[in-house]
Design a protein around this motif. Structure first.
Motif, PDB file in Angstrom:
ATOM      1  N   LEU A 123       0.830  -1.204   0.000  1.00 33.64           N
ATOM      2  CA  LEU A 123       0.000   0.000   0.000  1.00 33.64           C
ATOM      3  C   LEU A 123       0.865   1.254   0.000  1.00 33.64           C
ATOM      4  CD1 LEU A 123      -2.689  -1.262   2.523  1.00 33.64           C
ATOM      5  CD2 LEU A 123      -3.083  -0.739   0.110  1.00 33.64           C
ATOM      6  N   ASP A 124       1.960   1.241   0.767  1.00 34.36           N
ATOM      7  CA  ASP A 124       2.870   2.392   0.766  1.00 34.36           C
ATOM      8  C   ASP A 124       3.498   2.576  -0.609  1.00 34.36           C
ATOM      9  OD1 ASP A 124       2.377   3.025   3.404  1.00 34.36           O
ATOM     10  OD2 ASP A 124       4.111   1.911   4.180  1.00 34.36           O
ATOM     11  N   TRP A 125       3.842   1.467  -1.270  1.00 35.75           N
ATOM     12  CA  TRP A 125       4.427   1.567  -2.606  1.00 35.75           C
ATOM     13  C   TRP A 125       3.416   2.150  -3.591  1.00 35.75           C
ATOM     14  CZ3 TRP A 125       3.182  -0.765  -7.298  1.00 35.75           C
ATOM     15  CH2 TRP A 125       4.112  -0.589  -8.330  1.00 35.75           C
ATOM     16  N   LEU A 126       2.165   1.745  -3.480  1.00 36.31           N
ATOM     17  CA  LEU A 126       1.134   2.284  -4.359  1.00 36.31           C
ATOM     18  C   LEU A 126       0.954   3.784  -4.136  1.00 36.31           C
ATOM     19  CD1 LEU A 126      -1.615  -0.495  -4.282  1.00 36.31           C
ATOM     20  CD2 LEU A 126      -0.298   0.239  -6.276  1.00 36.31           C
ATOM     21  N   ARG A 127       0.932   4.212  -2.885  1.00 35.58           N
ATOM     22  CA  ARG A 127       0.815   5.650  -2.598  1.00 35.58           C
ATOM     23  C   ARG A 127       1.962   6.428  -3.241  1.00 35.58           C
ATOM     24  NH1 ARG A 127      -0.326   3.316   2.735  1.00 35.58           N
ATOM     25  NH2 ARG A 127      -2.546   3.641   3.273  1.00 35.58           N
ATOM     26  N   ALA A 128       3.175   5.914  -3.072  1.00 36.69           N
ATOM     27  CA  ALA A 128       4.343   6.600  -3.634  1.00 36.69           C
ATOM     28  C   ALA A 128       4.311   6.585  -5.159  1.00 36.69           C
ATOM     29  CB  ALA A 128       5.622   5.937  -3.120  1.00 36.69           C
ATOM     30  N   SER A 129       3.879   5.475  -5.725  1.00 37.92           N
ATOM     31  CA  SER A 129       3.805   5.362  -7.184  1.00 37.92           C
ATOM     32  C   SER A 129       2.812   6.363  -7.761  1.00 37.92           C
ATOM     33  CB  SER A 129       3.411   3.935  -7.569  1.00 37.92           C
ATOM     34  OG  SER A 129       3.323   3.795  -8.968  1.00 37.92           O
ATOM     35  N   LEU A 130       1.648   6.469  -7.137  1.00 41.10           N
ATOM     36  CA  LEU A 130       0.644   7.430  -7.612  1.00 41.10           C
ATOM     37  C   LEU A 130       1.105   8.866  -7.405  1.00 41.10           C
ATOM     38  CD1 LEU A 130      -2.641   5.693  -6.398  1.00 41.10           C
ATOM     39  CD2 LEU A 130      -1.837   5.902  -8.753  1.00 41.10           C
ATOM     40  N   ALA A 131       1.832   9.123  -6.328  1.00 44.79           N
ATOM     41  CA  ALA A 131       2.353  10.472  -6.097  1.00 44.79           C
ATOM     42  C   ALA A 131       3.323  10.868  -7.198  1.00 44.79           C
ATOM     43  CB  ALA A 131       3.028  10.542  -4.730  1.00 44.79           C
ATOM     44  N   ASP A 132       4.107   9.903  -7.694  1.00 43.87           N
ATOM     45  CA  ASP A 132       5.082  10.178  -8.755  1.00 43.87           C
ATOM     46  C   ASP A 132       4.422  10.280 -10.121  1.00 43.87           C
ATOM     47  OD1 ASP A 132       7.178  10.204  -6.983  1.00 43.87           O
ATOM     48  OD2 ASP A 132       7.756   8.115  -7.344  1.00 43.87           O
ATOM     49  N   SER A 133       3.474   9.378 -10.394  1.00 46.27           N
ATOM     50  CA  SER A 133       2.951   9.251 -11.762  1.00 46.27           C
ATOM     51  C   SER A 133       1.732  10.106 -12.027  1.00 46.27           C
ATOM     52  CB  SER A 133       2.595   7.788 -12.032  1.00 46.27           C
ATOM     53  OG  SER A 133       1.474   7.387 -11.237  1.00 46.27           O
ATOM     54  N   GLY A 134       0.986  10.446 -10.983  1.00 45.31           N
ATOM     55  CA  GLY A 134      -0.330  11.025 -11.202  1.00 45.31           C
ATOM     56  C   GLY A 134      -1.317   9.926 -11.540  1.00 45.31           C
ATOM     57  N   PRO A 135      -2.558  10.283 -11.896  1.00 42.51           N
ATOM     58  CA  PRO A 135      -3.588   9.266 -12.168  1.00 42.51           C
ATOM     59  C   PRO A 135      -3.173   8.327 -13.289  1.00 42.51           C
ATOM     60  CG  PRO A 135      -4.577  11.429 -11.906  1.00 42.51           C
ATOM     61  CD  PRO A 135      -3.091  11.648 -11.960  1.00 42.51           C
ATOM     62  N   VAL A 136      -3.480   7.049 -13.117  1.00 40.95           N
ATOM     63  CA  VAL A 136      -3.043   6.045 -14.065  1.00 40.95           C
ATOM     64  C   VAL A 136      -3.988   4.848 -14.006  1.00 40.95           C
ATOM     65  CG1 VAL A 136      -1.507   4.889 -12.411  1.00 40.95           C
ATOM     66  CG2 VAL A 136      -0.972   4.788 -14.863  1.00 40.95           C
ATOM     67  N   LEU A 137      -4.079   4.118 -15.097  1.00 39.72           N
ATOM     68  CA  LEU A 137      -4.880   2.898 -15.130  1.00 39.72           C
ATOM     69  C   LEU A 137      -4.238   1.822 -14.270  1.00 39.72           C
ATOM     70  CD1 LEU A 137      -5.582   2.701 -18.980  1.00 39.72           C
ATOM     71  CD2 LEU A 137      -7.182   3.438 -17.211  1.00 39.72           C
ATOM     72  N   ALA A 138      -5.079   0.980 -13.692  1.00 38.24           N
ATOM     73  CA  ALA A 138      -4.570  -0.109 -12.858  1.00 38.24           C
ATOM     74  C   ALA A 138      -3.626  -1.005 -13.646  1.00 38.24           C
ATOM     75  CB  ALA A 138      -5.728  -0.914 -12.283  1.00 38.24           C
ATOM     76  N   SER A 139      -3.942  -1.261 -14.910  1.00 37.88           N
ATOM     77  CA  SER A 139      -3.119  -2.170 -15.715  1.00 37.88           C
ATOM     78  C   SER A 139      -1.697  -1.653 -15.865  1.00 37.88           C
ATOM     79  CB  SER A 139      -3.760  -2.385 -17.088  1.00 37.88           C
ATOM     80  OG  SER A 139      -3.970  -1.149 -17.749  1.00 37.88           O
ATOM     81  N   ALA A 140      -1.528  -0.325 -15.922  1.00 36.77           N
ATOM     82  CA  ALA A 140      -0.177   0.235 -16.036  1.00 36.77           C
ATOM     83  C   ALA A 140       0.605   0.027 -14.748  1.00 36.77           C
ATOM     84  CB  ALA A 140      -0.254   1.722 -16.372  1.00 36.77           C
TER      85      ALA A 140
END
Length: 410
Positions: A123-140
């Motif tokens: 969950l922490d990795w997902l938070r950090a990933s979204l913070a870096d990438s902005g909105p993105v599809l789950a598949s990406a």
């Protein structure tokens, strides 16, 4: 109130009986209708048309679904998604009304959800990933997680993580692409006015119950709770407050054992003139117990029923004529061959079935085919209304015959 008056009250509250628009409804009319339905449930099933497009067609006639897409999924959208019934569209400004539920789900999952408590790092990795990438599809994100973290984080883990963050209000849905959700941190997706302090729990529930009463006109305690999937005990407290304020009026409905309340502004028109094919998830039909109490209509969707055990069909749509549910049609769009398949047509066995006028129902089928851009209608001779309906649909654009629907994939 008589049962029929209560049914008319629901239909009027839901926008039926006002007459079809004289021209194609614009974005403003589409938006006001979504708000009136409250909430509009989303569903991915696309046999005839995706379910969330159908309630607007039932009320507005042939509108452009792109208007709904723009309001719900576009860059200037006015709605977002949350678990406001099932997955449903809510006005963006209503996000704070659900803060209490987000907090409750977060506390529950942190306490008792084995996946959430065992995947804190994920969950922490997902938070950090979204913070870096902005909105993105789950598949990406799923693809990236497999590249970066190895096979122990599979696709299902990424999706589960995003859905947990969505439940908790940390993530919001930034539209959809081919109906796949695009996830982003709430502060990246929602405007500042939606990210204010969440509405206090009791106040939010009272407001949601008030809106439920406006949306359905009249209902029992369970009916009012079901609109937004609230706890009955919470709903009871809110009803008491709204009754004391004069906004809800206690009523007795003929044949109902339970007490009921009518919103003070609800109308019960007589007569009511309406004709529509309803989605299985239309608010008129989604509460199966209420549909039975109000309309004598026993409804079960058969998508998950094995084909040999289906009675009415894979995706049967209730038929509304005036103030009665008079039958059901199992429709399927065969887009490859540009035809609408009427796989079965049924007249209700209850007294309401006597009002199943095949001429009016044929008009509804023609309108549905035209709305979906399907010039040919094929009627399978299955169901107690099928032969009459087929006879009314005879014409140059119609092929009335026994159709082998097995050749068209689900």
């Amino acid at each position: 109130m008589t049962t029929r008056q209560a049914g008319r009250t629901l239909l009027a509250a839901q926008g039926f009986g006002g007459g079809a628009p004289t021209r194609e409804p614009g974005r403003q009319r589409v938006e006001s209708t979504i708000r009136r339905i409250a909430p509009l449930q989303l569903d991915a099933v696309n046999v005839f048309a995706r379910s969330h497009y159908l309630p607007l067609f039932a009320r507005l006639g042939a509108y452009d679904p792109a208007a709904l897409d723009a309001l719900a999924f576009g860059p200037k959208r006015r709605f977002t998604e949350y678990w406001a019934h099932e997955a449903a569209l809510i006005p963006i400004e209503d996000w704070p009304l659900w803060g209490w539920k987000m907090a409750a789900l977060r506390a529950k999952d942190h306490r008792a959800d084995e996946w959430a408590t065992g995947n804190v790092a994920m969950l922490d990795w997902l938070r950090a990933s979204l913070a870096d990438s902005g909105p993105v599809l789950a598949s990406a994100i799923e693809h990236e997680s497999n590249e970066r973290r190895g096979p122990w984080w599979g696709w299902s883990d990424v999706k589960l993580g995003l859905e947990h963050l969505f439940r908790w209000g940390e993530v919001a849905i930034d539209g959809r692409t081919r109906f796949e959700r695009r996830y982003g941190l709430a502060e990246h997706v929602l405007p500042a006015h939606a990210l204010v302090t969440p509405t206090a729990r009791a106040e939010a529930i009272r407001e949601l119950v008030r809106r439920s009463a406006v949306a359905i006109g009249v209902g029992t305690l369970a009916d009012l709770a079901d609109v937004h999937r609230l706890r009955v005990d919470d709903t009871r407290h809110a009803v008491r407050d709204l009754e004391d304020a004069g906004e809800l009026v206690p009523v007795r409905v003929e044949g109902w054992r339970q007490r009921a309340w009518r919103h003070r502004d609800a109308r019960s028109p007589r007569p009511i003139r309406a004709g529509a094919l309803l989605s299985p998830f239309d608010p008129v039909a989604w509460d199966r117990d209420r549909a039975l109490r109000l309309f004598g209509f026993h409804y079960r969707i058969e998508i998950y029923t094995p084909e040999p055990k289906r009675v009415f069909g894979y995706y049967s749509l209730p038929i509304l004529l005036d103030d009665a549910l008079v039958g059901r049609l199992d429709l399927k769009a065969d887009r490859a061959n540009r035809q609408l398949l009427v796989q079965s047509a049924w007249r209700e066995e209850s007294p309401a079935g006597a009002a199943a006028d095949p001429d009016r129902i044929a008009d509804l089928v023609r309108a549905a085919a035209a709305w979906q851009g399907l010039p040919t209608i094929r009627v399978r001779h299955r169901g107690t209304l099928a032969v009459e309906l087929a006879s009314r649909l005879d014409g140059q654009e119609v092929v009335s015959e026994l159709v082998d629907t097995a050749v068209v994939s689900e």
